[in-house]
Scaffold this active site. Structure first.
Site, PDB file in Angstrom:
ATOM      1  N   HIS A  37       3.835   2.400   5.860  1.00  0.00           N
ATOM      2  CA  HIS A  37       2.973   1.780   5.809  1.00  0.00           C
ATOM      3  C   HIS A  37       1.652   2.271   5.379  1.00  0.00           C
ATOM      4  O   HIS A  37       1.869   3.508   4.872  1.00  0.00           O
ATOM      5  CB  HIS A  37       2.419   1.362   7.415  1.00  0.00           C
ATOM      6  CG  HIS A  37       1.901   2.300   8.158  1.00  0.00           C
ATOM      7  ND1 HIS A  37       2.804   3.480   8.764  1.00  0.00           N
ATOM      8  CD2 HIS A  37       0.670   2.943   8.334  1.00  0.00           C
ATOM      9  CE1 HIS A  37       2.180   4.370   9.291  1.00  0.00           C
ATOM     10  NE2 HIS A  37       0.763   4.043   9.039  1.00  0.00           N
ATOM     11  N   HIS A 121      -2.356   5.395   1.248  1.00  0.00           N
ATOM     12  CA  HIS A 121      -1.144   6.108   0.685  1.00  0.00           C
ATOM     13  C   HIS A 121       0.001   5.645   1.735  1.00  0.00           C
ATOM     14  O   HIS A 121      -0.557   4.969   2.947  1.00  0.00           O
ATOM     15  CB  HIS A 121      -1.529   7.522   0.872  1.00  0.00           C
ATOM     16  CG  HIS A 121      -1.944   8.016   2.127  1.00  0.00           C
ATOM     17  ND1 HIS A 121      -3.052   7.839   2.701  1.00  0.00           N
ATOM     18  CD2 HIS A 121      -1.013   8.591   3.041  1.00  0.00           C
ATOM     19  CE1 HIS A 121      -3.067   8.315   3.851  1.00  0.00           C
ATOM     20  NE2 HIS A 121      -1.766   8.692   4.165  1.00  0.00           N
TER      21      HIS A 121
END
Length: 178
Positions: A37, A121
């Site tokens: 995620h 990220h």
């Protein structure tokens, strides 16, 4: 409720592509692909009343359109004491705006400000006692990172249980983007 955070889900086909980077790094604990995620706002351990306030505030978020996101390379956090390897998300002003709005909403419900700078990220591995040289070699030998682009049509409120390496993550609520 357990520990909470908001994030963008990674589609299965993108997660499959990212999972091909697993392995070959001593000291790495690889994140399971179903737990990939992009974290938007870490909320932390809060009581049920605050969790209700968080859910309500997120429901009041401005409805923007879907976001097109691109993962474009590998990197690491921690410098001389590396702690994570991740897939980098290339510059996306709309994603930063979404994160900033969530930060504002969380402050309005009484949560302390997030102290870490937002760096979008996808964490691939958490590192323990990994050599900076090994991390640099790992990234250098995987220099041909394909640009992975996807559209996020919602953000979610995740919960997690205290565990080593994160996960499993549970979606507690979903909020459409648009």
């Amino acid at each position: 409720m357990p520990r909470l955070f908001t994030g963008i889900e990674i589609p299965a086909e993108i997660a499959l592509a990212l999972s091909s980077f697993r392995g070959g790094l001593p000291g790495a604990r690889w994140v399971d692909p179903e737990n990939y995620h992009i974290t938007l706002r870490f909320i932390g351990d809060i009581d049920e009343r605050m969790a209700d306030d968080v859910c309500s505030a997120l429901g009041d978020a401005r409805r923007r359109g879907p976001l097109t996101l691109t993962l474009d390379g590998l990197d690491s956090f921690g410098g001389s004491k590396p702690r994570a390897v991740f897939a980098r998300t290339s510059g996306n002003g709309e994603l930063s705006e979404l994160q900033a709005e969530q930060e504002r909403l969380m402050r309005q419900v009484g949560l302390a400000p997030e102290t870490r700078r937002f760096t979008p990220h996808v964490t691939l591995a958490r590192l323990k006692h990994a050599s900076p040289v090994d991390v640099a070699d790992y990234i250098a030998t995987r220099g041909h990172f394909p640009r992975l682009t996807f559209t996020a049509r919602r953000f979610v409120l995740y919960s997690s249980r205290a565990s080593v390496g994160g996960g499993p993550y549970v979606i507690e609520a979903a909020y459409p983007l648009g």
